[in-house]
Design an enzyme around this catalytic site. Sequence first.
Site, mmCIF file in Angstrom:
data_model
loop_
_atom_site.group_PDB
_atom_site.id
_atom_site.type_symbol
_atom_site.label_atom_id
_atom_site.label_comp_id
_atom_site.label_asym_id
_atom_site.label_seq_id
_atom_site.Cartn_x
_atom_site.Cartn_y
_atom_site.Cartn_z
ATOM 1 N N ARG A 274 -69.900 -0.452 -4.102
ATOM 2 C CA ARG A 274 -70.394 -1.077 -3.580
ATOM 3 C C ARG A 274 -72.189 -0.805 -3.635
ATOM 4 O O ARG A 274 -72.372 0.048 -4.370
ATOM 5 C CB ARG A 274 -70.525 -0.165 -1.907
ATOM 6 C CG ARG A 274 -69.167 -1.108 -1.405
ATOM 7 C CD ARG A 274 -69.255 -1.971 -1.522
ATOM 8 N NE ARG A 274 -68.060 -2.797 -0.465
ATOM 9 C CZ ARG A 274 -66.387 -2.757 -1.099
ATOM 10 N NH1 ARG A 274 -66.315 -3.054 -2.356
ATOM 11 N NH2 ARG A 274 -65.916 -3.200 0.185
ATOM 12 N N GLU A 303 -75.749 -10.049 -2.602
ATOM 13 C CA GLU A 303 -75.063 -10.540 -3.559
ATOM 14 C C GLU A 303 -74.638 -12.149 -3.727
ATOM 15 O O GLU A 303 -74.339 -12.593 -2.346
ATOM 16 C CB GLU A 303 -73.395 -10.355 -3.928
ATOM 17 C CG GLU A 303 -73.427 -8.812 -4.732
ATOM 18 C CD GLU A 303 -72.400 -8.269 -5.143
ATOM 19 O OE1 GLU A 303 -70.917 -8.628 -4.337
ATOM 20 O OE2 GLU A 303 -71.834 -6.443 -5.511
ATOM 21 N N HIS A 322 -69.570 -8.581 -9.490
ATOM 22 C CA HIS A 322 -67.939 -8.560 -8.366
ATOM 23 C C HIS A 322 -67.033 -8.957 -8.928
ATOM 24 O O HIS A 322 -66.348 -9.597 -8.662
ATOM 25 C CB HIS A 322 -68.271 -8.787 -7.214
ATOM 26 C CG HIS A 322 -67.841 -8.220 -6.603
ATOM 27 N ND1 HIS A 322 -69.289 -7.767 -4.946
ATOM 28 C CD2 HIS A 322 -67.058 -7.147 -6.288
ATOM 29 C CE1 HIS A 322 -68.009 -6.682 -4.456
ATOM 30 N NE2 HIS A 322 -67.005 -6.390 -5.146
#
Length: 586
Positions: A274, A303, A322
């Site tokens: 994270r 993000e 990601h």
Amino acid sequence: MATTTLLNLSSIFSSRLVTTPSFRQRRRIILVTTSCTGGGGGGKPTILVTEKLGQAGIDLLKKYANVDCSYDLSLEEICTKISLCDALIVRSGTKVGRDVFESSRGRLKVVGRAGVGIDNVDLAAATEYGCLVVNAPTANTVAAAEHGIALLTAMARNVAQADASIKAGKWTRNKYIGVSLVGKTLAVLGFGKVGSEVARRARGLGMHVITHDPYAPADRARAIGVELVSFEVAISTADFISLHLPLTAATSKLLNDETFARMKKGVRIVNVARGGVIDEEALLRALDSGIVAQAALDVFTVEPPVKDNKLVLHESVTATPHLGASTMEAQEGVAIEVAEAVIGALRGELAATAVNAPMVPLEVLRELKPYVVLAEKLGRLAVQLVTGGSGVNAVKVTYASSRAPDDLDTRLLRAMVIKGLIEPISSVFINLVNSDYVAKQRGVKISEERMVLDGSPENPIEYITVRIANVESRFASALSESGEIKVEGRVKQGVPSLTKVGLFGVDVSLEGSVILCRQVDQPGMIGRVASILGDENVNVSFMSVGRIAPGQQAVMAIGVDEQPTKETLKKIGDISAIEEFVFLKL
């Protein structure tokens, strides 16, 4: 810190029923019905899927339900559709807030999150409206671990930078000399499913692997040749650090200016967990100063990151958008896992991946409400007293009560002790459904003891004791005669209170946070500590002193509303009569 954002207890006790009057008369909280008729009269249930899901999962859902795959819906469009749906399946891009549950008018029975994190789902609202929430926590484990290793090796050999250079028409071999992995020390922070898989693969690359995780069983670490160490040892000795931690209040910005300063110069960092676990501004400073030689990041605090993000553009940073779970196999696996969980929930089956409250008699909840809070806070206190690298593996909970064993259901209390022990450093949401499963997965053995007392059974419990065995304590006075960390509490006038620490009796309300001090018993100590806190504008809510005998050792317990600064705590520790102290967040 009294944040129970992972499972809002107040929402459980204020839950209102949204089913038929006949269910209200039964006075139970119903989270899942045992039959689904699609809101009609005998047809299939309807499942709304708002983000792309693997075809294998869709096929599985279609065997049981009518499936509506509608992507890129606005909140207004979701709220319009949801009253006609029995289940909703989302990924991370769909926000499932209170508006969605209100718009469902009681029909929505289950929300499935295709993935691990569920910060986009309002759990309190889901519980209030009788909707079960399930996720898919295991299917993307291998994909995330493989991506972590890919970033580790690409970073060590400057693959991304060299690729960009040669595509720009350059041939600068000397600039991209890398480092070997063989013989280097990798610290894996977080030894759960992904962390342990990364460790296995790193061992195969010839690396020496150490790990820090308060709940990792030592035997599981040893089985794959990994050494379990303290956080301090992990960050100060590692050549590479790989992060596999959930984002919680305890882990937010865990890697910051202070922790970077304690690392080996030239350390390299990988994060596929994270983004918020790293203070990105601090990482940028550490890269510029040379403390951190390189970083490989798959996740970011925001993000997508802004276009001119300095960290992303830094020449020593390898970045991916990601992609941890982005393999064809993982996508299909997550789809199947969440589909099976949703179908099971619609059938009335409560799976171990449920992340909010199960069906509990309302009468039991009302009677045990203050004891539920007490049990969780005792768990939080006890685990914060643990230090060293051995990990928590043996916990004993004692309930002292005048009631017969058959008249006292302790399942919810045990679940809340587990919640207090594990949730602060975990992304798992713990309740009566999954508490024992989560504890078992982490190698934590929970044993219970009931102490039958003489007296009136009017109160369900007189006191609760939590003991943690086979660990070291940050506060030596918290150890019992048998060497276990021991905390004990009671409910006094409806308020959970800490009444014993180790061998010392205290009396402090479990509100705000607590400072424990072991001191030489002498006049004026309470005034001196209170004066330091007052000078720093820290409000003292309660203060009590427990001692073995006059003039000998005593333990002072101080309840505070605000978190004291490090400088304030140092002033307390500098008092000559204070032998040890610890600050504990509730």
